[in-house]
Design a protein around this motif. Structure first.
Motif, PDB file in Angstrom:
ATOM      1  N   PHE A  26       0.849  -0.684  -0.018  1.00 21.93           N
ATOM      2  CA  PHE A  26      -0.100   0.554  -0.059  1.00 21.93           C
ATOM      3  C   PHE A  26       0.931   1.598   0.087  1.00 21.93           C
ATOM      4  O   PHE A  26       0.887   2.342  -0.543  1.00 21.93           O
ATOM      5  N   LEU A  27       1.522   1.272   0.616  1.00 21.06           N
ATOM      6  CA  LEU A  27       2.587   2.222   1.066  1.00 21.06           C
ATOM      7  C   LEU A  27       3.753   2.624  -0.747  1.00 21.06           C
ATOM      8  O   LEU A  27       3.772   4.025  -1.076  1.00 21.06           O
ATOM      9  N   SER A  28       3.765   1.955  -1.100  1.00 19.08           N
ATOM     10  CA  SER A  28       4.549   1.642  -2.291  1.00 19.08           C
ATOM     11  C   SER A  28       4.023   2.201  -3.253  1.00 19.08           C
ATOM     12  O   SER A  28       4.304   3.400  -3.621  1.00 19.08           O
ATOM     13  N   VAL A  29       2.406   1.835  -3.524  1.00 22.41           N
ATOM     14  CA  VAL A  29       1.891   2.024  -4.255  1.00 22.41           C
ATOM     15  C   VAL A  29       1.465   3.653  -4.422  1.00 22.41           C
ATOM     16  O   VAL A  29       1.541   4.595  -5.722  1.00 22.41           O
ATOM     17  N   SER A  30       0.475   3.500  -2.918  1.00 20.84           N
ATOM     18  CA  SER A  30       1.229   5.404  -3.239  1.00 20.84           C
ATOM     19  C   SER A  30       1.693   6.964  -3.471  1.00 20.84           C
ATOM     20  O   SER A  30       1.263   7.563  -3.631  1.00 20.84           O
ATOM     21  N   LEU A  31       2.636   5.874  -2.568  1.00 17.12           N
ATOM     22  CA  LEU A  31       3.784   7.377  -2.992  1.00 17.12           C
ATOM     23  C   LEU A  31       4.479   6.774  -4.453  1.00 17.12           C
ATOM     24  O   LEU A  31       4.641   8.083  -4.726  1.00 17.12           O
ATOM     25  N   THR A  32       4.286   5.970  -5.100  1.00 18.73           N
ATOM     26  CA  THR A  32       4.487   6.007  -6.824  1.00 18.73           C
ATOM     27  C   THR A  32       3.272   6.870  -7.690  1.00 18.73           C
ATOM     28  O   THR A  32       4.087   7.853  -8.091  1.00 18.73           O
ATOM     29  N   VAL A  33       1.944   7.027  -6.632  1.00 18.05           N
ATOM     30  CA  VAL A  33       1.276   8.115  -7.502  1.00 18.05           C
ATOM     31  C   VAL A  33       1.670   9.076  -7.007  1.00 18.05           C
ATOM     32  O   VAL A  33       1.698  10.315  -8.444  1.00 18.05           O
ATOM     33  N   ILE A  34       1.759   9.242  -5.836  1.00 22.10           N
ATOM     34  CA  ILE A  34       2.552  11.049  -5.125  1.00 22.10           C
ATOM     35  C   ILE A  34       3.884  11.495  -6.254  1.00 22.10           C
ATOM     36  O   ILE A  34       3.918  12.632  -6.449  1.00 22.10           O
ATOM     37  N   LEU A  35       4.571  10.772  -6.636  1.00 21.73           N
ATOM     38  CA  LEU A  35       5.497  10.555  -7.857  1.00 21.73           C
ATOM     39  C   LEU A  35       5.482  11.575  -9.061  1.00 21.73           C
ATOM     40  O   LEU A  35       5.958  12.328  -9.641  1.00 21.73           O
ATOM     41  N   ILE A  36       4.352  10.362  -9.424  1.00 20.94           N
ATOM     42  CA  ILE A  36       3.837  10.444 -10.511  1.00 20.94           C
ATOM     43  C   ILE A  36       3.705  11.937 -11.202  1.00 20.94           C
ATOM     44  O   ILE A  36       3.849  12.493 -11.932  1.00 20.94           O
ATOM     45  N   ILE A  37       2.706  12.173  -9.568  1.00 19.63           N
ATOM     46  CA  ILE A  37       2.397  13.801  -9.608  1.00 19.63           C
ATOM     47  C   ILE A  37       3.371  15.031  -9.686  1.00 19.63           C
ATOM     48  O   ILE A  37       2.590  15.760 -10.564  1.00 19.63           O
ATOM     49  N   GLY A  38       4.591  14.546  -8.974  1.00 22.21           N
ATOM     50  CA  GLY A  38       5.337  15.510  -8.610  1.00 22.21           C
ATOM     51  C   GLY A  38       5.691  15.888  -9.758  1.00 22.21           C
ATOM     52  O   GLY A  38       6.068  16.400 -10.129  1.00 22.21           O
ATOM     53  N   ILE A  39       5.912  14.685 -10.878  1.00 25.94           N
ATOM     54  CA  ILE A  39       7.080  15.065 -11.902  1.00 25.94           C
ATOM     55  C   ILE A  39       6.270  15.556 -13.435  1.00 25.94           C
ATOM     56  O   ILE A  39       6.481  16.230 -13.734  1.00 25.94           O
ATOM     57  N   LEU A  40       5.318  15.674 -13.192  1.00 23.98           N
ATOM     58  CA  LEU A  40       4.171  16.095 -13.855  1.00 23.98           C
ATOM     59  C   LEU A  40       4.232  16.942 -13.341  1.00 23.98           C
ATOM     60  O   LEU A  40       4.131  18.196 -14.774  1.00 23.98           O
ATOM     61  N   GLY A  41       3.700  17.672 -12.629  1.00 20.29           N
ATOM     62  CA  GLY A  41       3.960  18.985 -12.217  1.00 20.29           C
ATOM     63  C   GLY A  41       5.457  19.611 -12.406  1.00 20.29           C
ATOM     64  O   GLY A  41       5.286  21.405 -12.855  1.00 20.29           O
ATOM     65  N   TYR A  42       6.225  19.308 -12.170  1.00 25.36           N
ATOM     66  CA  TYR A  42       7.703  19.855 -12.516  1.00 25.36           C
ATOM     67  C   TYR A  42       7.486  20.134 -14.154  1.00 25.36           C
ATOM     68  O   TYR A  42       7.893  21.064 -14.269  1.00 25.36           O
ATOM     69  N   PHE A  43       6.915  19.595 -14.808  1.00 25.03           N
ATOM     70  CA  PHE A  43       6.593  19.695 -16.258  1.00 25.03           C
ATOM     71  C   PHE A  43       5.618  21.128 -16.257  1.00 25.03           C
ATOM     72  O   PHE A  43       5.443  21.051 -17.549  1.00 25.03           O
ATOM     73  N   GLY A  44       5.283  21.516 -15.762  1.00 29.77           N
ATOM     74  CA  GLY A  44       4.451  22.591 -15.831  1.00 29.77           C
ATOM     75  C   GLY A  44       2.394  22.418 -15.803  1.00 29.77           C
ATOM     76  O   GLY A  44       1.882  23.257 -16.241  1.00 29.77           O
ATOM     77  N   MET A  45       2.374  20.979 -15.384  1.00 30.05           N
ATOM     78  CA  MET A  45       0.784  20.284 -15.318  1.00 30.05           C
ATOM     79  C   MET A  45       0.576  20.659 -13.808  1.00 30.05           C
ATOM     80  O   MET A  45       1.252  20.690 -13.347  1.00 30.05           O
ATOM     81  N   GLN A  46      -1.053  21.342 -14.497  1.00 30.62           N
ATOM     82  CA  GLN A  46      -1.884  21.566 -12.626  1.00 30.62           C
ATOM     83  C   GLN A  46      -1.654  20.008 -12.009  1.00 30.62           C
ATOM     84  O   GLN A  46      -2.477  19.850 -12.923  1.00 30.62           O
ATOM     85  N   THR A  47      -1.176  20.603 -10.992  1.00 32.33           N
ATOM     86  CA  THR A  47      -1.592  19.211 -10.358  1.00 32.33           C
ATOM     87  C   THR A  47      -3.246  18.843  -9.621  1.00 32.33           C
ATOM     88  O   THR A  47      -3.335  17.813  -9.564  1.00 32.33           O
ATOM     89  N   THR A  48      -3.209  20.114  -9.363  1.00 33.60           N
ATOM     90  CA  THR A  48      -5.034  20.439  -9.204  1.00 33.60           C
ATOM     91  C   THR A  48      -5.988  19.395 -10.120  1.00 33.60           C
ATOM     92  O   THR A  48      -6.701  19.009  -9.994  1.00 33.60           O
ATOM     93  N   THR A  49      -5.771  20.071 -11.630  1.00 32.21           N
ATOM     94  CA  THR A  49      -6.237  20.003 -12.972  1.00 32.21           C
ATOM     95  C   THR A  49      -5.783  18.261 -12.643  1.00 32.21           C
ATOM     96  O   THR A  49      -7.024  18.057 -12.889  1.00 32.21           O
ATOM     97  N   PHE A  50      -4.958  18.060 -13.034  1.00 28.91           N
ATOM     98  CA  PHE A  50      -4.383  16.333 -12.839  1.00 28.91           C
ATOM     99  C   PHE A  50      -5.494  15.369 -11.572  1.00 28.91           C
ATOM    100  O   PHE A  50      -5.371  14.572 -11.788  1.00 28.91           O
ATOM    101  N   ALA A  51      -5.173  16.265 -10.373  1.00 27.32           N
ATOM    102  CA  ALA A  51      -5.770  15.612  -9.113  1.00 27.32           C
ATOM    103  C   ALA A  51      -7.366  14.845  -9.900  1.00 27.32           C
ATOM    104  O   ALA A  51      -8.195  13.949  -9.490  1.00 27.32           O
TER     105      ALA A  51
END
Length: 267
Positions: A61-86
């Motif tokens: 559970f911890l590994s899957v949850s943190l991996t999803v957060i990491l992917i959102i963070g990387i996409l945010g780095y590229f300029g994608m709005q994380t709120t929109t992504f959420a």
């Protein structure tokens, strides 16, 4: 012919390349940190003697949850709005939930299996149509290792909604065998001989003692129920040794072979 501004395109290519390298670096560092966090949590659970079933479930559970957060963070780095992504994830989750209701049911059943503890990792059980040793209780499926050494995955919801037989809960179990006797055989002598012989088999329990009783009568003669008791780990050894003991004991004592009666009718 217009002149190509190579300097402009070079700057764009360099910027894109740097972003890609940064994203790769973030992914590598992020995965390293996730593995470190999972390892630290697992170490703490081990130190506190937490059950292995809960350890593996928390790790997944911890590994899957943190991996999803990491992917959102990387996409945010590229300029994608994380709120929109959420919001997209939430909407997609609803759609996927409707389409994959069985997957969510497996997830919910996995939580109940961990909380209610009808079995744990290492138990020998029969559930969801599969009999074997529980190797892992995952987020969506439970992994079995069957007696013929085949790894089998069964959805948690199928297990939770079906009957569960846990052979490892009690201290011992009974081995059920039968001995067919001929009509002319001395069943009382057969009971005595088998009771003595079965009791000498390795890993057969003395308390409770083996049951050697008449189970039924058929056209061939009486049928004896031969039921020794043993620990689950020794079940098949006692099963096979008892079968061999029935054959050898009755043969050595000269018991007649049961024969199938044949009725001949003349028309």
């Amino acid at each position: 012919m217009p002149q190509v501004n190579w300097s402009h395109w070079t700057d764009i290519a360099v910027s894109i390349g740097l972003n890609i390298l940064a994203a790769i670096a973030l992914w590598i560092i992020g995965r390293w940190l996730i593995n470190l966090a999972c390892r630290l949590v697992s170490d703490q659970l081990i130190r506190r003697n937490i059950d292995a079933t809960l350890q593996r479930y928390v790790h997944s559970f911890l590994s899957v949850s943190l991996t999803v957060i990491l992917i959102i963070g990387i996409l945010g780095y590229f300029g994608m709005q994380t709120t929109t992504f959420a919001a997209v994830i939430a909407a997609g989750g609803i759609a996927i939930g409707m389409a994959w209701s069985g997957l969510l049911a497996n997830f919910a059943a996995g939580i109940f299996l961990v909380v209610l503890r009808p079995f744990k990792v290492g138990d020998f059980i029969c559930a969801g149509g599969v009999t074997g040793t529980v190797e892992n209780i995952g987020l969506f499926a439970t992994t079995f290792n069957t007696p013929d050494n085949v790894q089998t995955l069964v959805g948690n919801n199928k297990i939770f909604s079906d009957n569960i037989q846990n052979y490892s809960t009690n201290g011992y179990r009974r081995v059920d065998l039968c001995a067919q006797l001929a009509n002319s055989a001395d069943y009382a002598l057969a009971q005595t001989l088998l009771r003595e012989k079965i009791a000498t088999i390795a890993n057969v329990m003395t308390t409770p003692p083996p049951d050697i009783e008449i189970l039924e009568f058929n056209e061939r003669g009486p049928v004896l129920a031969v039921r020794p008791y043993c620990h689950t780990d020794h079940y098949w050894q006692v099963y096979f040794d008892s079968n061999r003991a029935i054959r050898d004991t009755l043969t050595a004592a000269g018991f007649p072979l049961p024969e199938q009666p044949v009725v001949v009718r003349q028309g």
